[in-house]
Design a protein around this motif. Structure first.
Motif, PDB file in Angstrom:
ATOM      1  N   ILE A  42       0.846  -1.200   0.000  1.00 14.17           N
ATOM      2  CA  ILE A  42       0.000   0.000   0.000  1.00 14.17           C
ATOM      3  C   ILE A  42       0.881   1.249   0.000  1.00 14.17           C
ATOM      4  CG2 ILE A  42      -1.725   1.279   1.324  1.00 14.17           C
ATOM      5  CD1 ILE A  42      -2.727  -1.458   2.358  1.00 14.17           C
ATOM      6  N   ILE A  43       1.918   1.253   0.816  1.00 12.98           N
ATOM      7  CA  ILE A  43       2.832   2.402   0.867  1.00 12.98           C
ATOM      8  C   ILE A  43       3.563   2.560  -0.464  1.00 12.98           C
ATOM      9  CG2 ILE A  43       4.931   3.276   1.973  1.00 12.98           C
ATOM     10  CD1 ILE A  43       3.874   1.978   4.574  1.00 12.98           C
ATOM     11  N   THR A  44       3.975   1.447  -1.063  1.00 13.71           N
ATOM     12  CA  THR A  44       4.649   1.498  -2.365  1.00 13.71           C
ATOM     13  C   THR A  44       3.728   2.075  -3.435  1.00 13.71           C
ATOM     14  OG1 THR A  44       5.967  -0.430  -1.755  1.00 13.71           O
ATOM     15  CG2 THR A  44       5.847   0.111  -4.094  1.00 13.71           C
ATOM     16  N   THR A  45       2.461   1.715  -3.384  1.00 10.65           N
ATOM     17  CA  THR A  45       1.501   2.249  -4.353  1.00 10.65           C
ATOM     18  C   THR A  45       1.307   3.747  -4.153  1.00 10.65           C
ATOM     19  OG1 THR A  45       0.382   0.113  -4.356  1.00 10.65           O
ATOM     20  CG2 THR A  45      -0.806   1.947  -5.314  1.00 10.65           C
ATOM     21  N   PHE A  46       1.258   4.187  -2.880  1.00  9.01           N
ATOM     22  CA  PHE A  46       1.165   5.623  -2.608  1.00  9.01           C
ATOM     23  C   PHE A  46       2.375   6.375  -3.148  1.00  9.01           C
ATOM     24  CE2 PHE A  46      -1.973   5.240   1.018  1.00  9.01           C
ATOM     25  CZ  PHE A  46      -2.916   6.066   0.420  1.00  9.01           C
ATOM     26  N   ILE A  47       3.559   5.836  -2.939  1.00  6.98           N
ATOM     27  CA  ILE A  47       4.775   6.490  -3.421  1.00  6.98           C
ATOM     28  C   ILE A  47       4.781   6.536  -4.949  1.00  6.98           C
ATOM     29  CG2 ILE A  47       7.294   6.268  -3.566  1.00  6.98           C
ATOM     30  CD1 ILE A  47       7.175   5.135  -0.690  1.00  6.98           C
ATOM     31  N   GLY A  48       4.388   5.430  -5.580  1.00  5.88           N
ATOM     32  CA  GLY A  48       4.306   5.403  -7.046  1.00  5.88           C
ATOM     33  C   GLY A  48       3.294   6.391  -7.579  1.00  5.88           C
ATOM     34  N   ALA A  49       2.154   6.497  -6.917  1.00  6.27           N
ATOM     35  CA  ALA A  49       1.126   7.451  -7.354  1.00  6.27           C
ATOM     36  C   ALA A  49       1.633   8.878  -7.214  1.00  6.27           C
ATOM     37  CB  ALA A  49      -0.144   7.259  -6.537  1.00  6.27           C
ATOM     38  N   ALA A  50       2.323   9.174  -6.129  1.00  2.00           N
ATOM     39  CA  ALA A  50       2.871  10.522  -5.942  1.00  2.00           C
ATOM     40  C   ALA A  50       3.898  10.853  -7.019  1.00  2.00           C
ATOM     41  CB  ALA A  50       3.492  10.639  -4.555  1.00  2.00           C
ATOM     42  N   MET A  51       4.727   9.881  -7.359  1.00  3.79           N
ATOM     43  CA  MET A  51       5.726  10.114  -8.404  1.00  3.79           C
ATOM     44  C   MET A  51       5.072  10.322  -9.762  1.00  3.79           C
ATOM     45  SD  MET A  51       8.716   7.440  -7.283  1.00  3.79           S
ATOM     46  CE  MET A  51       9.669   7.730  -8.757  1.00  3.79           C
ATOM     47  N   VAL A  52       4.087   9.492 -10.089  1.00  6.47           N
ATOM     48  CA  VAL A  52       3.405   9.616 -11.377  1.00  6.47           C
ATOM     49  C   VAL A  52       2.681  10.954 -11.473  1.00  6.47           C
ATOM     50  CG1 VAL A  52       1.514   8.676 -12.766  1.00  6.47           C
ATOM     51  CG2 VAL A  52       3.203   7.148 -11.786  1.00  6.47           C
ATOM     52  N   LEU A  53       1.981  11.349 -10.385  1.00  8.80           N
ATOM     53  CA  LEU A  53       1.302  12.640 -10.398  1.00  8.80           C
ATOM     54  C   LEU A  53       2.299  13.789 -10.476  1.00  8.80           C
ATOM     55  CD1 LEU A  53      -1.535  12.028  -7.802  1.00  8.80           C
ATOM     56  CD2 LEU A  53      -1.799  12.423 -10.248  1.00  8.80           C
ATOM     57  N   GLY A  54       3.400  13.676  -9.777  1.00  9.86           N
ATOM     58  CA  GLY A  54       4.418  14.721  -9.841  1.00  9.86           C
ATOM     59  C   GLY A  54       4.981  14.893 -11.240  1.00  9.86           C
ATOM     60  N   PHE A  55       5.314  13.788 -11.888  1.00 12.33           N
ATOM     61  CA  PHE A  55       5.820  13.866 -13.259  1.00 12.33           C
ATOM     62  C   PHE A  55       4.747  14.376 -14.224  1.00 12.33           C
ATOM     63  CE2 PHE A  55       9.066  10.687 -11.857  1.00 12.33           C
ATOM     64  CZ  PHE A  55      10.164  11.505 -12.090  1.00 12.33           C
ATOM     65  N   GLY A  56       3.497  13.991 -14.000  1.00 10.13           N
ATOM     66  CA  GLY A  56       2.413  14.468 -14.860  1.00 10.13           C
ATOM     67  C   GLY A  56       2.220  15.962 -14.758  1.00 10.13           C
ATOM     68  N   TYR A  57       2.214  16.494 -13.532  1.00  9.58           N
ATOM     69  CA  TYR A  57       2.061  17.938 -13.350  1.00  9.58           C
ATOM     70  C   TYR A  57       3.279  18.689 -13.858  1.00  9.58           C
ATOM     71  CZ  TYR A  57      -2.126  17.209 -10.572  1.00  9.58           C
ATOM     72  OH  TYR A  57      -3.375  16.866 -10.162  1.00  9.58           O
ATOM     73  N   LEU A  58       4.465  18.137 -13.630  1.00 13.48           N
ATOM     74  CA  LEU A  58       5.687  18.772 -14.109  1.00 13.48           C
ATOM     75  C   LEU A  58       5.700  18.835 -15.634  1.00 13.48           C
ATOM     76  CD1 LEU A  58       8.492  19.928 -13.303  1.00 13.48           C
ATOM     77  CD2 LEU A  58       9.377  17.626 -13.633  1.00 13.48           C
ATOM     78  N   TRP A  59       5.295  17.750 -16.276  1.00  9.63           N
ATOM     79  CA  TRP A  59       5.264  17.706 -17.735  1.00  9.63           C
ATOM     80  C   TRP A  59       4.260  18.713 -18.287  1.00  9.63           C
ATOM     81  CZ3 TRP A  59       8.556  15.019 -20.746  1.00  9.63           C
ATOM     82  CH2 TRP A  59       8.284  14.983 -22.092  1.00  9.63           C
ATOM     83  N   SER A  60       3.105  18.836 -17.625  1.00 12.20           N
ATOM     84  CA  SER A  60       2.089  19.796 -18.047  1.00 12.20           C
ATOM     85  C   SER A  60       2.600  21.225 -17.901  1.00 12.20           C
ATOM     86  CB  SER A  60       0.817  19.607 -17.238  1.00 12.20           C
ATOM     87  OG  SER A  60      -0.094  20.625 -17.518  1.00 12.20           O
ATOM     88  N   TRP A  61       3.256  21.503 -16.780  1.00 12.93           N
ATOM     89  CA  TRP A  61       3.799  22.836 -16.562  1.00 12.93           C
ATOM     90  C   TRP A  61       4.872  23.160 -17.598  1.00 12.93           C
ATOM     91  CZ3 TRP A  61       8.879  24.016 -15.018  1.00 12.93           C
ATOM     92  CH2 TRP A  61       9.115  25.358 -14.758  1.00 12.93           C
ATOM     93  N   LYS A  62       5.713  22.172 -17.890  1.00 13.77           N
ATOM     94  CA  LYS A  62       6.776  22.371 -18.876  1.00 13.77           C
ATOM     95  C   LYS A  62       6.188  22.646 -20.260  1.00 13.77           C
ATOM     96  CE  LYS A  62      10.987  20.139 -20.458  1.00 13.77           C
ATOM     97  NZ  LYS A  62      11.795  18.923 -20.432  1.00 13.77           N
ATOM     98  N   ASP A  63       5.129  21.929 -20.618  1.00 12.82           N
ATOM     99  CA  ASP A  63       4.479  22.163 -21.906  1.00 12.82           C
ATOM    100  C   ASP A  63       3.867  23.559 -21.982  1.00 12.82           C
ATOM    101  OD1 ASP A  63       5.165  19.752 -23.018  1.00 12.82           O
ATOM    102  OD2 ASP A  63       3.225  18.796 -22.599  1.00 12.82           O
TER     103      ASP A  63
END
Length: 72
Positions: A42-63
């Motif tokens: 469960i903790i690993t899934t939370f960490i993965g979700a945070a990383m995926v969301l972080g990269f998604g928002y970062l990519w959107s901001w960069k675009d």
């Protein structure tokens, strides 16, 4: 912001976060289906979700920054 929620990366991150919350809730409430779930997954899934969301928002901001640069 509306287009951001349609992004596959952000959508995947949200699904991961929601599934981790459901599993955590089932783990805490001792629901029979979730009894054998380990807290580490469960903790690993939370960490993965945070990383995926972080990269998604970062990519959107960069675009958006690159789009503004192209307009100048």
């Amino acid at each position: 912001m509306r287009n951001l929620w349609r992004s596959p990366v952000v959508l995947t991150g949200n699904i991961m976060a929601i599934s981790a919350l459901v599993f955590l809730l089932g783990y805490v409430l001792r629901v029979p289906y979730f009894k054998n779930t380990e807290l580490g997954w469960i903790i690993t899934t939370f960490i993965g979700a945070a990383m995926v969301l972080g990269f998604g928002y970062l990519w959107s901001w960069k675009d958006s920054v690159n789009a503004k640069k192209r307009l100048k």
